[in-house]
Design an enzyme around this catalytic site. Sequence first.
Site, short mmCIF file in Angstrom:
data_model
loop_
_atom_site.label_atom_id
_atom_site.label_comp_id
_atom_site.label_asym_id
_atom_site.label_seq_id
_atom_site.Cartn_x
_atom_site.Cartn_y
_atom_site.Cartn_z
N PHE A 1 86.60 39.60 9.96
CA PHE A 1 87.56 39.14 8.41
C PHE A 1 86.90 39.95 7.43
CE2 PHE A 1 88.07 35.48 11.43
CZ PHE A 1 89.24 35.23 11.17
N ASP B 1 85.32 41.27 4.09
CA ASP B 1 84.12 40.72 3.74
C ASP B 1 84.21 40.72 2.33
OD1 ASP B 1 84.59 43.48 3.09
OD2 ASP B 1 82.84 44.46 4.14
#
Length: 84
Positions: A78, A80
């Site tokens: 995902f 960051d």
Amino acid sequence: LAHFEGKASNLIKRARGMAPKLAELLAMYFPGFRDHCVFRGKQVFFYKRAQIFVGDVYGAFKGKGLGELKDMEKLTCFADYRIP
């Protein structure tokens, strides 16, 4: 989007509500989503971009309608820059 009648919604629908399938479709039909590197002489695919797209769809629709995607926990990457 030629394979999906020019609509991202058709791409999402083709995944039949499965988050990993949507990431797979993105990587299959859109080369820009096939992020990879070479590690110890072997090509390793991450599909980070595809997984971020899936996460964004899920978040944008708040898990409902087009964003009702199962198996989100099977995704591994995902963005960051987001704070949970």
